[in-house]
Design a protein around this motif. Structure first.
Motif, mmCIF file in Angstrom:
data_model
loop_
_atom_site.group_PDB
_atom_site.id
_atom_site.type_symbol
_atom_site.label_atom_id
_atom_site.label_comp_id
_atom_site.label_asym_id
_atom_site.label_seq_id
_atom_site.Cartn_x
_atom_site.Cartn_y
_atom_site.Cartn_z
ATOM 1 N N ALA A 39 37.342 -27.934 -76.379
ATOM 2 C CA ALA A 39 37.851 -29.306 -76.412
ATOM 3 C C ALA A 39 38.810 -29.538 -75.238
ATOM 4 C CB ALA A 39 38.563 -29.568 -77.729
ATOM 5 N N ARG A 40 38.613 -30.616 -74.520
ATOM 6 C CA ARG A 40 39.440 -30.906 -73.340
ATOM 7 C C ARG A 40 40.869 -31.290 -73.704
ATOM 8 N NH1 ARG A 40 36.012 -32.464 -68.565
ATOM 9 N NH2 ARG A 40 33.910 -32.128 -69.298
ATOM 10 N N HIS A 41 41.062 -31.845 -74.880
ATOM 11 C CA HIS A 41 42.396 -32.287 -75.273
ATOM 12 C C HIS A 41 43.285 -31.137 -75.735
ATOM 13 C CE1 HIS A 41 40.173 -32.189 -79.077
ATOM 14 N NE2 HIS A 41 41.336 -31.920 -79.632
ATOM 15 N N TRP A 42 42.726 -29.958 -75.871
ATOM 16 C CA TRP A 42 43.505 -28.801 -76.302
ATOM 17 C C TRP A 42 44.467 -28.405 -75.180
ATOM 18 C CZ3 TRP A 42 43.122 -23.204 -75.608
ATOM 19 C CH2 TRP A 42 43.776 -22.495 -76.604
ATOM 20 N N PRO A 43 45.755 -28.184 -75.481
ATOM 21 C CA PRO A 43 46.753 -27.964 -74.421
ATOM 22 C C PRO A 43 46.505 -26.756 -73.510
ATOM 23 C CG PRO A 43 47.816 -28.282 -76.547
ATOM 24 C CD PRO A 43 46.354 -28.206 -76.801
ATOM 25 N N TRP A 44 45.831 -25.723 -74.002
ATOM 26 C CA TRP A 44 45.645 -24.513 -73.199
ATOM 27 C C TRP A 44 44.182 -24.286 -72.851
ATOM 28 C CZ3 TRP A 44 48.588 -24.489 -77.743
ATOM 29 C CH2 TRP A 44 49.957 -24.574 -77.516
ATOM 30 N N ALA A 45 43.399 -25.339 -72.786
ATOM 31 C CA ALA A 45 41.973 -25.221 -72.453
ATOM 32 C C ALA A 45 41.791 -24.656 -71.049
ATOM 33 C CB ALA A 45 41.289 -26.572 -72.580
ATOM 34 N N HIS A 46 42.680 -25.012 -70.122
ATOM 35 C CA HIS A 46 42.551 -24.525 -68.744
ATOM 36 C C HIS A 46 42.730 -23.006 -68.663
ATOM 37 C CE1 HIS A 46 46.896 -24.983 -69.189
ATOM 38 N NE2 HIS A 46 47.026 -24.136 -68.189
ATOM 39 N N LEU A 47 43.502 -22.415 -69.576
ATOM 40 C CA LEU A 47 43.665 -20.956 -69.572
ATOM 41 C C LEU A 47 42.357 -20.262 -69.919
ATOM 42 C CD1 LEU A 47 47.129 -20.411 -71.259
ATOM 43 C CD2 LEU A 47 46.511 -20.037 -68.884
ATOM 44 N N ASN A 48 41.649 -20.798 -70.910
ATOM 45 C CA ASN A 48 40.368 -20.196 -71.278
ATOM 46 C C ASN A 48 39.341 -20.344 -70.170
ATOM 47 O OD1 ASN A 48 41.009 -19.136 -73.737
ATOM 48 N ND2 ASN A 48 40.247 -20.850 -74.915
ATOM 49 N N THR A 49 39.262 -21.502 -69.560
ATOM 50 C CA THR A 49 38.257 -21.694 -68.522
ATOM 51 C C THR A 49 38.540 -20.834 -67.293
ATOM 52 O OG1 THR A 49 39.453 -23.642 -67.745
ATOM 53 C CG2 THR A 49 37.640 -24.015 -69.269
ATOM 54 N N THR A 50 39.802 -20.712 -66.903
ATOM 55 C CA THR A 50 40.108 -19.855 -65.755
ATOM 56 C C THR A 50 39.888 -18.383 -66.092
ATOM 57 O OG1 THR A 50 42.451 -19.861 -66.324
ATOM 58 C CG2 THR A 50 41.733 -21.445 -64.678
ATOM 59 N N ALA A 51 40.154 -17.989 -67.337
ATOM 60 C CA ALA A 51 39.916 -16.596 -67.736
ATOM 61 C C ALA A 51 38.431 -16.264 -67.674
ATOM 62 C CB ALA A 51 40.459 -16.351 -69.143
ATOM 63 N N PHE A 52 37.583 -17.175 -68.158
ATOM 64 C CA PHE A 52 36.140 -16.940 -68.098
ATOM 65 C C PHE A 52 35.643 -16.920 -66.663
ATOM 66 C CE2 PHE A 52 36.011 -18.713 -72.553
ATOM 67 C CZ PHE A 52 35.740 -17.493 -73.141
ATOM 68 N N ASP A 53 36.170 -17.780 -65.826
ATOM 69 C CA ASP A 53 35.773 -17.794 -64.412
ATOM 70 C C ASP A 53 36.158 -16.487 -63.719
ATOM 71 O OD1 ASP A 53 34.728 -20.305 -64.702
ATOM 72 O OD2 ASP A 53 36.502 -21.326 -63.887
ATOM 73 N N ARG A 54 37.355 -15.973 -64.037
ATOM 74 C CA ARG A 54 37.792 -14.722 -63.428
ATOM 75 C C ARG A 54 36.947 -13.542 -63.906
ATOM 76 N NH1 ARG A 54 44.014 -14.046 -64.142
ATOM 77 N NH2 ARG A 54 43.624 -12.282 -62.768
ATOM 78 N N LEU A 55 36.546 -13.567 -65.174
ATOM 79 C CA LEU A 55 35.679 -12.496 -65.688
ATOM 80 C C LEU A 55 34.300 -12.525 -65.047
ATOM 81 C CD1 LEU A 55 36.562 -12.455 -69.478
ATOM 82 C CD2 LEU A 55 37.007 -10.666 -67.797
ATOM 83 N N GLN A 56 33.759 -13.716 -64.826
ATOM 84 C CA GLN A 56 32.452 -13.816 -64.202
ATOM 85 C C GLN A 56 32.487 -13.453 -62.730
ATOM 86 O OE1 GLN A 56 31.027 -17.754 -65.078
ATOM 87 N NE2 GLN A 56 30.127 -17.093 -67.020
ATOM 88 N N ALA A 57 33.642 -13.561 -62.095
ATOM 89 C CA ALA A 57 33.757 -13.232 -60.680
ATOM 90 C C ALA A 57 33.830 -11.730 -60.433
ATOM 91 C CB ALA A 57 34.996 -13.904 -60.088
ATOM 92 N N LEU A 58 34.072 -10.949 -61.474
ATOM 93 C CA LEU A 58 34.137 -9.487 -61.305
ATOM 94 C C LEU A 58 32.755 -8.951 -60.926
ATOM 95 C CD1 LEU A 58 36.287 -8.465 -64.398
ATOM 96 C CD2 LEU A 58 36.972 -8.437 -62.003
ATOM 97 N N PRO A 59 32.705 -7.881 -60.132
ATOM 98 C CA PRO A 59 31.418 -7.305 -59.777
ATOM 99 C C PRO A 59 30.721 -6.702 -60.995
ATOM 100 C CG PRO A 59 33.212 -5.963 -58.921
ATOM 101 C CD PRO A 59 33.821 -7.176 -59.518
ATOM 102 N N LYS A 60 29.417 -6.784 -60.998
ATOM 103 C CA LYS A 60 28.620 -6.240 -62.093
ATOM 104 C C LYS A 60 28.671 -4.715 -62.085
ATOM 105 C CE LYS A 60 26.567 -10.220 -63.203
ATOM 106 N NZ LYS A 60 27.591 -11.126 -63.556
ATOM 107 N N PRO A 61 28.866 -4.072 -63.240
ATOM 108 C CA PRO A 61 28.927 -2.599 -63.260
ATOM 109 C C PRO A 61 27.542 -1.994 -63.023
ATOM 110 C CG PRO A 61 29.070 -3.476 -65.487
ATOM 111 C CD PRO A 61 29.103 -4.647 -64.549
ATOM 112 N N GLY A 62 27.544 -0.872 -62.394
ATOM 113 C CA GLY A 62 26.312 -0.116 -62.219
ATOM 114 C C GLY A 62 25.619 -0.477 -61.004
#
Length: 62
Positions: A39-62
């Motif tokens: 939900a966009r109106h949630w006060p900490w929504a930007h923390l979740n989206t940036t956390a997911f973006d940072r996780l996806q930016a990590l190199p793939k293992p193996g």
């Protein structure tokens, strides 16, 4: 391992879990992909989206 940026760096683990895990969201599946709609109106929504973006930016293992 990957602390959130900005204001989230100062939070203790209990508060961080509360803010990140208790997000009002909906899991949507289309085809073979899953999307988490937060939900966009949630006060900490930007923390979740940036956390997911940072996780996806990590190199793939193996």
């Amino acid at each position: 391992m990957l602390p959130p940026a900005g204001e989230g760096r100062r939070w203790k683990p209990k508060r961080l879990r509360l803010r990140l895990i208790s997000a009002a969201g909906q899991l949507a599946m289309t085809g073979r992909r899953q999307y988490l709609r937060i939900a966009r109106h949630w006060p900490w929504a930007h923390l979740n989206t940036t956390a997911f973006d940072r996780l996806q930016a990590l190199p793939k293992p193996g």
